[in-house]
Design a protein around this motif. Structure first.
Motif, PDB file in Angstrom:
ATOM      1  N   LEU A 288      -6.049   6.032   5.520  1.00  0.00           N
ATOM      2  CA  LEU A 288      -6.971   5.695   6.604  1.00  0.00           C
ATOM      3  C   LEU A 288      -6.227   5.437   7.904  1.00  0.00           C
ATOM      4  CD1 LEU A 288      -9.844   5.051   7.512  1.00  0.00           C
ATOM      5  CD2 LEU A 288      -9.522   2.712   6.698  1.00  0.00           C
ATOM      6  N   PHE A 289      -5.103   4.717   7.830  1.00  0.00           N
ATOM      7  CA  PHE A 289      -4.363   4.365   9.030  1.00  0.00           C
ATOM      8  C   PHE A 289      -3.032   5.118   9.034  1.00  0.00           C
ATOM      9  CE2 PHE A 289      -6.962   0.698   7.795  1.00  0.00           C
ATOM     10  CZ  PHE A 289      -7.805   0.653   8.894  1.00  0.00           C
ATOM     11  N   SER A 290      -3.070   6.344   9.494  1.00  0.00           N
ATOM     12  CA  SER A 290      -1.871   7.171   9.544  1.00  0.00           C
ATOM     13  C   SER A 290      -2.080   8.242  10.604  1.00  0.00           C
ATOM     14  CB  SER A 290      -1.581   7.809   8.177  1.00  0.00           C
ATOM     15  OG  SER A 290      -2.576   8.759   7.853  1.00  0.00           O
ATOM     16  N   SER A 291      -1.045   9.055  10.809  1.00  0.00           N
ATOM     17  CA  SER A 291      -1.136  10.134  11.800  1.00  0.00           C
ATOM     18  C   SER A 291      -1.605  11.440  11.185  1.00  0.00           C
ATOM     19  CB  SER A 291       0.241  10.338  12.453  1.00  0.00           C
ATOM     20  OG  SER A 291       1.216  10.632  11.465  1.00  0.00           O
ATOM     21  N   GLY A 446     -10.022  -5.273   2.130  1.00  0.00           N
ATOM     22  CA  GLY A 446      -8.810  -5.100   2.924  1.00  0.00           C
ATOM     23  C   GLY A 446      -8.980  -4.059   4.014  1.00  0.00           C
ATOM     24  N   LEU A 447      -9.530  -2.894   3.664  1.00  0.00           N
ATOM     25  CA  LEU A 447      -9.740  -1.832   4.649  1.00  0.00           C
ATOM     26  C   LEU A 447     -10.822  -2.220   5.649  1.00  0.00           C
ATOM     27  CD1 LEU A 447      -9.559   1.362   2.404  1.00  0.00           C
ATOM     28  CD2 LEU A 447      -7.808   0.466   3.932  1.00  0.00           C
ATOM     29  N   ALA A 448     -11.860  -2.902   5.173  1.00  0.00           N
ATOM     30  CA  ALA A 448     -12.934  -3.325   6.073  1.00  0.00           C
ATOM     31  C   ALA A 448     -12.405  -4.317   7.110  1.00  0.00           C
ATOM     32  CB  ALA A 448     -14.079  -3.938   5.275  1.00  0.00           C
ATOM     33  N   TRP A 449     -11.576  -5.256   6.684  1.00  0.00           N
ATOM     34  CA  TRP A 449     -10.991  -6.207   7.634  1.00  0.00           C
ATOM     35  C   TRP A 449     -10.141  -5.481   8.677  1.00  0.00           C
ATOM     36  CZ3 TRP A 449      -8.930 -11.338   5.090  1.00  0.00           C
ATOM     37  CH2 TRP A 449     -10.026 -12.076   4.619  1.00  0.00           C
ATOM     38  N   GLU A 456      -5.560   0.878  14.231  1.00  0.00           N
ATOM     39  CA  GLU A 456      -5.552   2.337  14.326  1.00  0.00           C
ATOM     40  C   GLU A 456      -4.123   2.831  14.428  1.00  0.00           C
ATOM     41  OE1 GLU A 456      -8.049   4.039  17.333  1.00  0.00           O
ATOM     42  OE2 GLU A 456      -9.649   2.575  17.049  1.00  0.00           O
ATOM     43  N   GLY A 457      -3.949   4.133  14.214  1.00  0.00           N
ATOM     44  CA  GLY A 457      -2.650   4.749  14.421  1.00  0.00           C
ATOM     45  C   GLY A 457      -1.761   4.747  13.198  1.00  0.00           C
ATOM     46  N   ASP A 458      -0.547   5.206  13.380  1.00  0.00           N
ATOM     47  CA  ASP A 458       0.422   5.343  12.286  1.00  0.00           C
ATOM     48  C   ASP A 458       1.120   4.008  12.080  1.00  0.00           C
ATOM     49  OD1 ASP A 458       2.151   6.164  10.362  1.00  0.00           O
ATOM     50  OD2 ASP A 458       3.096   7.766  11.530  1.00  0.00           O
ATOM     51  N   ALA A 537       2.563  -2.483   5.447  1.00  0.00           N
ATOM     52  CA  ALA A 537       2.351  -2.107   6.847  1.00  0.00           C
ATOM     53  C   ALA A 537       0.972  -2.529   7.322  1.00  0.00           C
ATOM     54  CB  ALA A 537       2.533  -0.595   7.017  1.00  0.00           C
ATOM     55  N   LEU A 538      -0.038  -2.379   6.462  1.00  0.00           N
ATOM     56  CA  LEU A 538      -1.389  -2.762   6.852  1.00  0.00           C
ATOM     57  C   LEU A 538      -1.527  -4.282   6.897  1.00  0.00           C
ATOM     58  CD1 LEU A 538      -4.145  -1.769   7.652  1.00  0.00           C
ATOM     59  CD2 LEU A 538      -4.781  -1.644   5.243  1.00  0.00           C
ATOM     60  N   ALA A 539      -0.889  -4.980   5.968  1.00  0.00           N
ATOM     61  CA  ALA A 539      -0.910  -6.445   6.001  1.00  0.00           C
ATOM     62  C   ALA A 539      -0.281  -6.949   7.295  1.00  0.00           C
ATOM     63  CB  ALA A 539      -0.173  -7.006   4.787  1.00  0.00           C
ATOM     64  N   TYR A 540       0.851  -6.345   7.677  1.00  0.00           N
ATOM     65  CA  TYR A 540       1.521  -6.728   8.922  1.00  0.00           C
ATOM     66  C   TYR A 540       0.643  -6.408  10.134  1.00  0.00           C
ATOM     67  CZ  TYR A 540       4.438  -5.838  13.011  1.00  0.00           C
ATOM     68  OH  TYR A 540       4.924  -5.799  14.293  1.00  0.00           O
ATOM     69  N   ALA A 541       0.027  -5.231  10.144  1.00  0.00           N
ATOM     70  CA  ALA A 541      -0.805  -4.830  11.282  1.00  0.00           C
ATOM     71  C   ALA A 541      -2.007  -5.762  11.438  1.00  0.00           C
ATOM     72  CB  ALA A 541      -1.267  -3.383  11.108  1.00  0.00           C
ATOM     73  N   CYS A 542      -2.629  -6.131  10.324  1.00  0.00           N
ATOM     74  CA  CYS A 542      -3.785  -7.027  10.386  1.00  0.00           C
ATOM     75  C   CYS A 542      -3.385  -8.410  10.904  1.00  0.00           C
ATOM     76  CB  CYS A 542      -4.431  -7.146   9.001  1.00  0.00           C
ATOM     77  SG  CYS A 542      -5.311  -5.673   8.461  1.00  0.00           S
ATOM     78  N   MET A 543      -2.275  -8.934  10.399  1.00  0.00           N
ATOM     79  CA  MET A 543      -1.824 -10.241  10.858  1.00  0.00           C
ATOM     80  C   MET A 543      -1.453 -10.199  12.335  1.00  0.00           C
ATOM     81  SD  MET A 543       1.040 -12.747   9.166  1.00  0.00           S
ATOM     82  CE  MET A 543       2.473 -12.000   9.916  1.00  0.00           C
ATOM     83  N   SER A 544      -0.838  -9.100  12.763  1.00  0.00           N
ATOM     84  CA  SER A 544      -0.437  -8.960  14.158  1.00  0.00           C
ATOM     85  C   SER A 544      -1.637  -8.833  15.083  1.00  0.00           C
ATOM     86  CB  SER A 544       0.474  -7.733  14.322  1.00  0.00           C
ATOM     87  OG  SER A 544       1.657  -7.883  13.574  1.00  0.00           O
ATOM     88  N   ALA A 545      -2.773  -8.342  14.573  1.00  0.00           N
ATOM     89  CA  ALA A 545      -3.986  -8.268  15.384  1.00  0.00           C
ATOM     90  C   ALA A 545      -4.782  -9.570  15.337  1.00  0.00           C
ATOM     91  CB  ALA A 545      -4.859  -7.102  14.900  1.00  0.00           C
ATOM     92  N   PHE A 546      -4.701 -10.271  14.222  1.00  0.00           N
ATOM     93  CA  PHE A 546      -5.456 -11.505  14.027  1.00  0.00           C
ATOM     94  C   PHE A 546      -4.924 -12.634  14.905  1.00  0.00           C
ATOM     95  CE2 PHE A 546      -6.122 -15.573  11.940  1.00  0.00           C
ATOM     96  CZ  PHE A 546      -7.442 -15.528  11.540  1.00  0.00           C
TER      97      PHE A 546
END
Length: 866
Positions: A288-291, A446-449, A456-458, A537-546
């Motif tokens: 879902l979150f890739s290039s 996880g994906l919904a959050w 978005e993005g890679d 990577a997704l866990a990090y991205a979510c925390m970085s946005a939260f």
């Protein structure tokens, strides 16, 4: 995961080796049970997806270190040929060999070997394609170190493996553990399998293990082992007659370790020239979150209504394996009970060292409507009638969340809908938000959050570019915090969980050099890591946005000014919504000590409850939190305090401190419901903070143009002359009630006259403006609909409300939002403070006073009486 198709779900069970109870690790904590270690390592196996491998689905931990593994399963296997006693044609043998090698090569690319290859672990699907089972057993048990039985079957193990003998860490007779088996070990096992297919029988099954070892190792030159084995079983002529090239190929496999090829090398052997052209290289679908392109492989029929014509089609088999298993569990499936009923699990005699398997279940469902499995995302465009099941499920939405999450048919519909919406993300971002307001299916939370946080993005490329290995000063604190964070959870307490914790936290620290690690960051990371355990990577991205949305600048080296402002606004929110509780907390000296309570707790342990609530409660709370803006946590905090209201009002300072140190049971669904109601009663500008996240560019609120009834943030609104002005912290602390902007007042007054949605149940306006200037100033111009209560006429010198016609009118508006308006902010703040002291709720002050409204032309003057 791939669709279920014609597969079944199977299960096998085994015991991890037990650890002594009186031994602790180097950190002084009890040793992590081996079953927990296995559970943590297992998780990555769920991501290893290939057409030649049976998909792993789940693992559960039972009593006495028992583990039950759920995986894709098929009834047919290579041992069926042995039972029939027939030889297999060379073409068929080559096809099987090629497909097994495909699976082995893919495993090797992921750093794994099978080590348990045998005839009954090479399964065949309905099209006679190979599916390797139990390929992850060697990996999940740490190369067999965490179990008391050997990994692999002696008849198929390579000579070098047998020569090592068995090993267990507790065995003092071994100085060190043998090196893990490499890819060439599986090549030997494959050679034995192919030889058995050619011979039509089991090899060496009647030879003692020690004799077999001696038999093989004393051959000297192993190049002629094919001949030796064939002569031993009287099938040499059959092999040579059937296929000379096949005999040569098997001869290549049975050689010394140094010259034995790997699966990747064997795939390039000329013997497969006529076979390899029949197969296309496997390509994993884009995430879902890739290039990469995600849905390029999907095809729709020319007439979309064809999807719903065949009512007898098994639509459930088209769903992912993990979905089917999840629904089976919701329908009452119990792994241990199933295996007990099949007499796989027996209490007498106890079987502790064997791996036992059984087909778990064949999924059935009474809900098999094509429309349910292929819903149109835009309901108004659907010309298809609703199914009876859909009509019946419409009432389920009104049930409590915990019941909805256990309703099989309801979850089926929600999972399918969210799956389609997420595949269309970010194009269908608005619909993701709309459906998330109803509820979020636990299976894809996880994906919904991530979608709600606007990821978005890679993300994988960005995460991999961060240096997570070089030592930094924060490492020590991270190492101390992780063993204390949600260690009741089996997944997060596993060694793999600790490793992932460390990597994600370190990635965040390294990628945010302007911020520092504060104790409690691990608690914020825990929900994201749990939901995305196999996707750091997704866990990090979510925390970085939260963090920047809800905790902007909380992790500055000097964050005292940020926290002090946050706590002051929160205390104003308590006074706004519950003045009686606010007065009590002030009287006992509790509110001035918020900084001590929250910062050392730390702050977000109460607001976000990540450290004091179990994960399942955090999930339900954050399902709603992520829909709200940066001020929504204030309402969550007030809602939690109101559940503790009776105990707080009945106790003093010390008892209240103890109450928060050991937080009692909180009804999360009630908390969510009440926090939304509190938010709807709170003017947007009332929670304005100078140190909140700056506005996004071009009016983007961080979620595109998505709008819900409580997602837009006052911080992101364009600033005008009517906007709320920044206030010094000392002045903010001096005011009990929050300020609201002039534009907020105008907006609320207009909305209150527009329709019943902005009125109370009694039909009266939701807001009332109280002008406290003297009568003369009021008559020169005021807000239409406001009431005039001069300050001097409302309160006596002691701050008590004076009984007069004006204050009597004010009593009639108790419960509405009361906006105090004056020409001087000090008098307005004093008036609001007195109202709070006499328990008037929802009191706020107009920022800038009447002077802010004069340029607008909205002030009215009473008509002269004739």
């Amino acid at each position: 995961m791939r669709p279920l198709k014609d597969a079944q779900l199977g299960a096998f069970t085994f015991f991890a080796s037990a650890l002594p109870h009186d031994v602790c690790g180097s950190n002084g904590l009890p040793l992590t049970p081996n079953s927990i270690k296995i559970l943590g390592r297992f998780q990555i196996l769920k991501t290893v997806t290939h057409p030649r491998l049976c998909q792993y689905v789940d693992i559960t931990r039972g009593k006495h270190e028992r583990l039950i593994v759920v995986a894709e399963h098929y009834e047919s296997c290579l041992s069926d040929f042995q039972k029939q006693g027939k030889t297999v044609s060379p073409e068929k043998v080559l096809k099987i060999a090629y497909e097994v090698l495909e699976g082995l090569e893919f495993m090797n690319k992921h750093g794994m070997v099978h080590r348990a290859l045998s005839a009954h672990n090479v399964l065949m699907d309905c099209k006679a394609n190979v599916k390797l089972a139990k390929f992850g057993l060697y990996h999940m048990t740490d190369h067999g170190a965490d179990v008391d039985f050997p990994i692999g079957y002696p008849s198929y193990l390579a000579p070098e493996v047998i020569a090592q003998g068995s090993f267990h860490p507790s065995d003092s007779s071994h100085d060190e553990a043998p090196l893990p088996s490499g890819p060439k070990t599986d090549v030997w096992s494959l050679g034995v399998l192919l030889f058995e297919l050619c011979a039509g029988r089991r090899l060496l099954q009647n030879i003692d293990i020690s004799e077999r070892l001696k038999f093989i190792l004393t051959l000297g030159c192993i190049d002629d082992i094919v001949t030796v084995l064939a002569e031993e079983h009287g099938c040499l002529d059959a092999i040579k007659v059937e296929s000379k090239s096949l005999a040569v190929f098997v001869d290549i496999i049975f050689c010394s370790v140094s010259s034995r090829p790997t699966p990747a090398e064997l795939l390039g052997d000329p013997v497969f020239n006529g076979v390899s052209c029949l197969y296309t290289p496997f390509q994993k679908p884009g995430s879902l979150f890739s290039s990469s392109l995600r849905c390029a492989h999907l095809e729709l029929p020319e007439d979309i209504s064809d999807l719903c014509k065949d009512d007898d089609e098994d639509y459930l088999s088209e769903r992912a394996i993990d979905e089917v298993y999840h629904l089976w569990c919701l329908a009452g499936g119990d792994l241990e009970k199933e295996l007990t009923n099949k007499e796989i699990i027996q209490s007498k005699p106890p079987i502790c060292t064997l791996i036992l398997e059984n087909t778990l279940f064949e999924p059935h469902t009474t809900f098999n409507s094509g429309e349910a499995y292929y819903p149109l995302l835009e309901d108004e465009q659907s010309s298809l009638p609703q199914s009876n099941s859909s009509n019946e499920l419409s009432a389920t939405v009104t049930l409590p969340l915990i019941i909805r999450e256990r309703d099989t048919e309801y979850q089926l519909i929600r999972i399918i809908l969210f799956d389609r919406l997420l595949k269309a993300y970010p194009y269908k971002k608005n619909l993701v938000w709309k459906e998330a307001r109803v509820d979020i299916p636990p299976l894809i939370r996880g994906l919904a959050w991530a979608a709600l946080l606007g990821i978005e993005g890679d993300i994988q490329a960005k995460y991999e570019s961060i240096d997570k290995d070089t030592p930094i000063p924060t490492d020590r604190q991270i190492e101390v915090d992780i063993p204390r964070c949600h260690q009741y959870d089996e997944l997060l307490s596993s060694p793999q969980g600790h490793i992932k914790f460390r990597r994600v936290l370190k990635a965040w620290v390294v990628s945010h050099p302007d911020l520092v690690y504060w104790q409690g960051l691990d608690s914020l990371c825990a929900p994201f890591l749990y939901l995305n355990f196999n996707n750091e990577a997704l866990a990090y991205a979510c925390m970085s946005a939260f963090i920047p949305k809800y905790l902007y600048n909380f992790f500055l080296k000097d964050n005292s000014h940020v926290i002090q402002e946050y706590l002051t606004v929160f205390s104003q929110m308590i006074a706004f919504h519950d003045p009686e509780l606010s007065n009590h907390l002030n009287e006992i000296g509790f509110i001035p000590d918020y900084s001590v309570i929250f910062v050392k707790s730390p702050l977000f342990c109460v607001y976000f409850c990540t450290d004091v609530f179990p994960l399942h409660k955090i999930f339900h709370l954050w399902d709603t939190l992520l829909l709200g803006n940066s001020s929504f946590p204030f309402c969550i905090g007030v809602a939690i305090l109101q559940q503790l209201r009776d105990r707080l009002l009945a106790n003093g300072f010390n008892e209240c401190i103890l109450l928060f140190s050991d937080l009692p049971e909180i009804d999360i669904e009630r908390c969510v419901r009440e926090s939304i109601n509190l938010f709807c009663w709170t003017p947007k500008s009332a929670t304005y903070r100078q140190h909140a996240q700056p506005p996004k560019a071009s009016g983007d609120n961080g979620f595109g143009k998505t709008a819900t009834y409580y997602s837009s943030d006052y911080q992101d609104m364009p600033k005008t002359d009517l906007s709320r002005e920044p206030l010094a912290l000392c002045d903010l602390k001096a005011e009990v009630s929050p300020r609201i902007s002039a534009e907020d007042l105008i907006d609320l007054c207009e909305l209150s006259l527009a329709g019943p949605t902005k009125r109370t149940k009694a039909g009266k306006p939701k807001i009332i403006a109280v002008d406290i200037r003297n009568v003369e100033d009021f008559s020169r111009g005021h807000i239409s609909g406001s009431i005039n209560i001069p300050f001097s006429a409302a309160f006596n010198p002691d701050g008590e409300l004076v009984q007069c016609p004006a204050t009597g009118i004010l009593q009639n508006y108790r419960g509405r939002v009361i906006v105090v308006i004056s020409h001087a902010m000090k008098s307005a703040a004093m008036f609001a403070t007195h109202l709070v002291k006499v328990n008037f709720p929802r009191v706020c002050i107009l920022d800038g006073g009447i002077n802010k409204l004069k340029p607008t032309g909205l002030l009215t003057v009473p008509s002269p009486q004739i």
